[in-house]
Design an enzyme around this catalytic site. Structure first.
Site, mmCIF file in Angstrom:
data_model
loop_
_atom_site.group_PDB
_atom_site.id
_atom_site.type_symbol
_atom_site.label_atom_id
_atom_site.label_comp_id
_atom_site.label_asym_id
_atom_site.label_seq_id
_atom_site.Cartn_x
_atom_site.Cartn_y
_atom_site.Cartn_z
ATOM 1 N N LYS A 22 0.829 -1.208 0.000
ATOM 2 C CA LYS A 22 0.000 0.000 0.000
ATOM 3 C C LYS A 22 0.865 1.261 0.000
ATOM 4 C CE LYS A 22 -1.696 1.918 3.956
ATOM 5 N NZ LYS A 22 -1.667 3.375 4.074
ATOM 6 N N ASN A 23 1.855 1.294 0.893
ATOM 7 C CA ASN A 23 2.619 2.526 1.061
ATOM 8 C C ASN A 23 3.495 2.846 -0.151
ATOM 9 O OD1 ASN A 23 1.441 3.105 3.468
ATOM 10 N ND2 ASN A 23 3.102 2.291 4.733
ATOM 11 N N CYS A 120 -4.005 13.262 13.110
ATOM 12 C CA CYS A 120 -4.724 12.002 13.042
ATOM 13 C C CYS A 120 -4.569 11.290 14.371
ATOM 14 C CB CYS A 120 -4.266 11.155 11.868
ATOM 15 S SG CYS A 120 -2.779 10.266 12.136
ATOM 16 N N ARG A 125 1.468 14.671 13.390
ATOM 17 C CA ARG A 125 1.915 14.442 12.015
ATOM 18 C C ARG A 125 2.000 15.700 11.158
ATOM 19 N NH1 ARG A 125 -0.467 8.770 9.970
ATOM 20 N NH2 ARG A 125 1.500 8.694 8.871
ATOM 21 N N PRO A 126 2.905 16.593 11.510
ATOM 22 C CA PRO A 126 3.071 17.806 10.713
ATOM 23 C C PRO A 126 3.666 17.525 9.336
ATOM 24 C CG PRO A 126 4.740 17.681 12.450
ATOM 25 C CD PRO A 126 3.833 16.502 12.629
ATOM 26 N N VAL A 127 3.619 18.549 8.459
ATOM 27 C CA VAL A 127 4.209 18.389 7.115
ATOM 28 C C VAL A 127 5.274 19.456 6.874
ATOM 29 C CG1 VAL A 127 2.303 17.162 6.010
ATOM 30 C CG2 VAL A 127 2.254 19.667 6.120
ATOM 31 N N ASP A 310 4.664 0.467 12.006
ATOM 32 C CA ASP A 310 3.423 -0.139 11.506
ATOM 33 C C ASP A 310 3.261 -1.594 11.944
ATOM 34 O OD1 ASP A 310 2.633 2.155 10.295
ATOM 35 O OD2 ASP A 310 3.101 1.537 8.254
ATOM 36 N N ARG A 402 -8.731 0.088 4.711
ATOM 37 C CA ARG A 402 -7.838 1.054 4.083
ATOM 38 C C ARG A 402 -6.529 0.388 3.665
ATOM 39 N NH1 ARG A 402 -6.031 4.727 7.612
ATOM 40 N NH2 ARG A 402 -4.740 5.053 5.800
HETATM 41 C C1 UD1 Z 1 5.554 6.995 8.980
HETATM 42 C C2 UD1 Z 1 6.555 5.892 9.212
HETATM 43 C C3 UD1 Z 1 6.324 4.833 8.167
HETATM 44 C C4 UD1 Z 1 4.870 4.376 8.283
HETATM 45 C C5 UD1 Z 1 3.874 5.526 8.214
HETATM 46 C C6 UD1 Z 1 2.466 5.133 8.550
HETATM 47 C C7 UD1 Z 1 8.895 5.977 9.880
HETATM 48 C C8 UD1 Z 1 10.167 6.746 9.823
HETATM 49 N N1 UD1 Z 1 7.877 6.460 9.153
HETATM 50 O O1 UD1 Z 1 5.745 7.500 7.663
HETATM 51 O O2 UD1 Z 1 7.198 3.751 8.392
HETATM 52 O O3 UD1 Z 1 4.562 3.488 7.272
HETATM 53 O O4 UD1 Z 1 4.248 6.521 9.154
HETATM 54 O O5 UD1 Z 1 2.350 4.653 9.838
HETATM 55 O O6 UD1 Z 1 8.808 4.972 10.549
HETATM 56 N N2 UD1 Z 1 7.390 14.587 10.834
HETATM 57 C C9 UD1 Z 1 7.491 15.937 11.090
HETATM 58 N N3 UD1 Z 1 7.387 16.801 10.045
HETATM 59 C C10 UD1 Z 1 7.182 16.380 8.759
HETATM 60 C C11 UD1 Z 1 7.095 15.013 8.505
HETATM 61 C C12 UD1 Z 1 7.200 14.135 9.569
HETATM 62 O O7 UD1 Z 1 7.678 16.351 12.227
HETATM 63 O O8 UD1 Z 1 7.084 17.226 7.854
HETATM 64 C C13 UD1 Z 1 7.517 13.612 11.943
HETATM 65 C C14 UD1 Z 1 6.288 12.742 12.106
HETATM 66 O O9 UD1 Z 1 5.299 13.351 12.882
HETATM 67 C C15 UD1 Z 1 6.876 11.512 12.750
HETATM 68 C C16 UD1 Z 1 8.265 11.410 12.104
HETATM 69 O O10 UD1 Z 1 8.540 12.696 11.605
HETATM 70 O O11 UD1 Z 1 7.035 11.695 14.125
HETATM 71 C C17 UD1 Z 1 8.371 10.414 10.951
HETATM 72 O O12 UD1 Z 1 7.327 10.700 10.056
HETATM 73 P P1 UD1 Z 1 7.286 10.269 8.537
HETATM 74 O O13 UD1 Z 1 8.268 9.193 8.287
HETATM 75 O O14 UD1 Z 1 7.321 11.459 7.688
HETATM 76 O O15 UD1 Z 1 5.828 9.739 8.485
HETATM 77 P P2 UD1 Z 1 5.208 8.950 7.333
HETATM 78 O O16 UD1 Z 1 5.773 9.285 6.020
HETATM 79 O O17 UD1 Z 1 3.746 9.067 7.555
#
Ligand code: UD1
Length: 434
Positions: A22-23, A120, A125-127, A310, A402
């Site tokens: 999926k990812n 969520c 989960r910031p971007v 995960d 999902r």
């Molecule tokens: C993450 C997981 C991924 C998993 C997915 C869904 C890791 C490193 N990543 O990916 O394995 O499949 O969730 O569960 O294990 N963050 C920020 N700012 C940003 C982006 C991220 O602070 O702009 C933080 C997130 O809140 C989190 C960390 O960085 O604490 C890692 O996040 P990220 O790897 O980006 O999340 P996903 O891509 O969703």
């Protein structure tokens, strides 16, 4: 709202074919926006998340066609031109990863308006890292009323981007934008997940010039256009690990095929430490457990190749019946133990302090009604239900749909007593990504 009912206690025997990841699939689908030629993705999982993204891509100008190919389900994506560069809140909130259309829209059409995904259940989960990466590539970015307005009227330019910590989403997003930027981009402290390698492989087949994917420094030489291609999605490592733990929990012998055991090397080592028999094959892995109680083992989630966040909920379920105390540390997300109180309803003994859960193994679990809170948490509850005495009913199954393809069918084919109870369908509720 559908629920899943499980009558615990049946051993699992048989073979399970693992679906495409999926990812990976959702990031590959977003890559189709980068070219006016068709992209054919094979080994595609059929999931609510891929459907949501297909709907969003349709609004942006992509013709999305799902079909059965010679090797199973495939999706053809063709975006002759971008007809809208707007990704509305209604679609982005259903699936966080749809935020990743921002980079490709910007790279191809020089502008985009994409809703912020919001928080969520598993954390804020910031971007910010995504936006910083796009700014470094020369995008002008403003935030208003929950939307990101991005512009790069003269195109994106290559840059050196140093991520302060590992982010899978931000690494993928930077790649999706930098492939069409002018000049070289260097990503430092990049994520190394197999899904990153898969995305780079597909983009390279489309004509991109990416080296180093899978390592922590990725170099991307921008090109002026990309072409179509055909690409097979890698196997889903989270599905693989989940069924491995289901077999260990229920007991029996299950062979997982059409997958890669090296993608879950860390989990398999931990399972062996706990006393599970693991036989690795070229096309997968066989998991065996015959009655004996498992030992408690500690795990800590980490970016790949560490223990995947995960798989944490499923491992916690497995440890509820182990002999001794298992300490589980979650380092990726701040609020990812919501399955613990639900497991407690089945009789598990778990205490949580900050990012650490202590699971004291109990001799038996007892079936109960429980509620899924996110995708991976919900499958952890299913696994626990396989070993609990009596009936476990898991509510809010839309979370499972999902990310797991035909979960009940795959488990029942191995002897699990599991069925879907159909409810009214008013609640394909807001997706919480995981
Ligand atoms: C993450 C997981 C991924 C998993 C997915 C869904 C890791 C490193 N990543 O990916 O394995 O499949 O969730 O569960 O294990 N963050 C920020 N700012 C940003 C982006 C991220 O602070 O702009 C933080 C997130 O809140 C989190 C960390 O960085 O604490 C890692 O996040 P990220 O790897 O980006 O999340 P996903 O891509 O969703």
């Amino acid at each position: 709202m559908d629920r899943i009912a499980i009558e615990g206690g049946a051993r699992l025997e048989g073979e399970i074919s693992i679906s495409g990841a999926k990812n990976s699939a959702i990031k590959l689908m977003a890559a189709s926006l980068l070219t006016s030629e068709p992209l054919r993705l094979t080994n595609m999982p059929r999931l609510a998340d891929t459907r949501f993204l297909g709907q969003l891509l349709g609004r942006l100008g992509t013709e999305v066609q799902e079909q059965d190919g010679p090797e199973g389900p495939e999706t053809l994506l063709h975006t002759p031109e971008i007809i809208s560069a707007i990704a509305p809140y209604d679609l982005v909130r259903q699936m966080r990863a749809s935020f990743n259309v921002l980079g490709p829209l910007l790279a191809r059409s020089g502008q985009a308006k994409v809703s912020l995904p919001g928080g969520c259940t598993i954390g804020a989960r910031p971007v910010d890292l995504h936006l910083e990466a796009l700014r470094a590539l020369g995008a002008e970015i403003d935030l208003h009323e929950g939307y990101v307005y991005a512009q790069a009227p003269r195109g994106l330019r290559g840059a050196e981007i140093v991520f302060p910590f590992v982010s899978v989403g931000a690494t993928e997003h930077a790649m999706l934008a930098a492939v069409l930027a002018e000049g070289e981009t260097i990503l430092r402290n990049a994520a190394c997940e197999p899904e990153i390698v898969d995305l780079a492989d597909c983009l390279n087949k489309m004509g991109a010039r990416i080296v180093g994917a899978g390592l922590d420094v990725i170099r991307i030489q921008g090109v002026s256009r990309l072409n179509g291609t055909s690409h097979a999605v890698i196997p889903d490592r989270i599905e693989t690990g989940t069924f491995a733990m289901a077999a260990a929990m229920a007991g029996g012998e299950v062979r997982l095929t059409r997958t890669r055991n090296d993608f879950i090397a860390n989990l398999l080592d931990k399972m062996e430490e706990a006393g599970v028999d693991v036989v690795r094959h070229n096309d997968g892995v066989t998991i065996k457990r015959n009655g004996r109680r498992l030992y408690a083992v500690a795990v800590e989630t980490d970016p790949y190749p560490g223990f995947a966040t995960d798989l944490q909920a499923q491992f916690m379920a497995l440890m509820t019946l182990a002999d001794g105390e298992s300490v589980i540390r979650e380092t990726i997300f701040e609020n990812r133990f919501m399955h613990a109180p639900e497991l407690a309803r089945l009789g598990a003994d778990i205490s949580i302090q900050g990012g650490e859960a202590r699971v004291r193994g109990v001799p038996a679990l007892n079936g109960a009604q429980v509620m899924a809170t996110d995708l991976r948490a919900s499958v952890g509850l299913v696994i626990a239900g396989l070993a609990a005495k009596g009936e476990t009913v898991v509510g809010r199954v839309y979370h499972l749909d999902r990310g797991f393809e035909r979960l009940e069918d795959k488990l029942s084919a191995c002897g699990a007593r599991i069925q879907r109870l159909k409810g009214d369908s008013t609640a394909e509720e807001a997706g919480f990504d995981a």
